[in-house]
Design a protein around this motif. Sequence first.
Motif, PDB file in Angstrom:
ATOM      1  N   TYR A 145      80.498 -25.005   6.432  1.00  0.00           N
ATOM      2  CA  TYR A 145      79.115 -24.665   6.749  1.00  0.00           C
ATOM      3  C   TYR A 145      78.907 -23.171   6.557  1.00  0.00           C
ATOM      4  CZ  TYR A 145      74.762 -24.016   9.283  1.00  0.00           C
ATOM      5  OH  TYR A 145      73.475 -23.686   9.621  1.00  0.00           O
ATOM      6  N   VAL A 146      77.848 -22.809   5.835  1.00  0.00           N
ATOM      7  CA  VAL A 146      77.488 -21.409   5.615  1.00  0.00           C
ATOM      8  C   VAL A 146      76.130 -21.174   6.268  1.00  0.00           C
ATOM      9  CG1 VAL A 146      76.957 -19.621   3.911  1.00  0.00           C
ATOM     10  CG2 VAL A 146      78.772 -21.301   3.448  1.00  0.00           C
TER      11      VAL A 146
ATOM     12  N   TYR B  32      71.694 -20.873  -5.803  1.00  0.00           N
ATOM     13  CA  TYR B  32      71.776 -22.324  -5.657  1.00  0.00           C
ATOM     14  C   TYR B  32      70.414 -23.002  -5.539  1.00  0.00           C
ATOM     15  CZ  TYR B  32      76.797 -21.788  -4.767  1.00  0.00           C
ATOM     16  OH  TYR B  32      78.132 -21.508  -4.862  1.00  0.00           O
ATOM     17  N   ASN B  33      69.423 -22.307  -5.006  1.00  0.00           N
ATOM     18  CA  ASN B  33      68.091 -22.885  -4.873  1.00  0.00           C
ATOM     19  C   ASN B  33      67.055 -21.873  -5.354  1.00  0.00           C
ATOM     20  OD1 ASN B  33      65.830 -24.342  -4.249  1.00  0.00           O
ATOM     21  ND2 ASN B  33      66.337 -24.668  -2.104  1.00  0.00           N
TER      22      ASN B  33
ATOM     23  N   LYS C 122      68.037 -13.390   2.579  1.00  0.00           N
ATOM     24  CA  LYS C 122      68.669 -14.495   1.855  1.00  0.00           C
ATOM     25  C   LYS C 122      69.858 -14.016   1.031  1.00  0.00           C
ATOM     26  CE  LYS C 122      64.383 -16.974   1.863  1.00  0.00           C
ATOM     27  NZ  LYS C 122      63.222 -17.422   1.156  1.00  0.00           N
ATOM     28  N   SER C 123      70.928 -14.799   1.106  1.00  0.00           N
ATOM     29  CA  SER C 123      72.140 -14.450   0.368  1.00  0.00           C
ATOM     30  C   SER C 123      71.936 -14.664  -1.131  1.00  0.00           C
ATOM     31  CB  SER C 123      73.320 -15.296   0.842  1.00  0.00           C
ATOM     32  OG  SER C 123      73.191 -16.631   0.391  1.00  0.00           O
TER      33      SER C 123
ATOM     34  N   VAL D 159      66.916 -23.398   2.700  1.00  0.00           N
ATOM     35  CA  VAL D 159      67.956 -24.334   3.087  1.00  0.00           C
ATOM     36  C   VAL D 159      67.303 -25.672   3.400  1.00  0.00           C
ATOM     37  CG1 VAL D 159      69.456 -22.532   3.995  1.00  0.00           C
ATOM     38  CG2 VAL D 159      67.857 -23.639   5.537  1.00  0.00           C
ATOM     39  N   PRO D 160      68.095 -26.739   3.332  1.00  0.00           N
ATOM     40  CA  PRO D 160      69.526 -26.811   3.061  1.00  0.00           C
ATOM     41  C   PRO D 160      69.822 -26.892   1.570  1.00  0.00           C
ATOM     42  CG  PRO D 160      68.718 -28.993   3.624  1.00  0.00           C
ATOM     43  CD  PRO D 160      67.540 -28.052   3.733  1.00  0.00           C
ATOM     44  N   VAL D 161      71.045 -26.475   1.250  1.00  0.00           N
ATOM     45  CA  VAL D 161      71.602 -26.655  -0.081  1.00  0.00           C
ATOM     46  C   VAL D 161      73.007 -27.195   0.103  1.00  0.00           C
ATOM     47  CG1 VAL D 161      72.379 -25.535  -2.204  1.00  0.00           C
ATOM     48  CG2 VAL D 161      70.250 -24.792  -1.133  1.00  0.00           C
TER      49      VAL D 161
END
Length: 120
Positions: A34-35, A49-50, A42-43, A56-58
């Motif tokens: 879990y991250v 990834y999105n 936002k990272s 989220v979620p991704v």
Amino acid sequence: MAEQSKVILHGMWVSPFAKRVELALNLKGISYEYVEEDLANKSDLLLKYNPVHKKVPVLVHNGKTIAESLVILEYIDETWKDGPKLLPSDPYKRAQARFWSKFMQEQTSTIIVLGTCPFK
């Protein structure tokens, strides 16, 4: 049984959408990392990834990314056959489950965005 070498969930502790993915992963007995994401900062991975919604979620499974909680739930159910089914096998009952899931998602979104409960 599906390949389970690497499963990562990017979520946020307060997100009901991420929580339902966590619930599904736990229900199916799928090990995952879990991250926790900070949506105010936002990272780079979340943005990578999105890139469309940047939220989220991704789910990342063996390097492949899946966004949007309902899509992730269907992916989990179709990928990991062991454990309980998340959706009924009957097409009509599955459609009903999707309807109510979407309805609850819309209601939850209203509560989160407006800070009001539509059921009063």
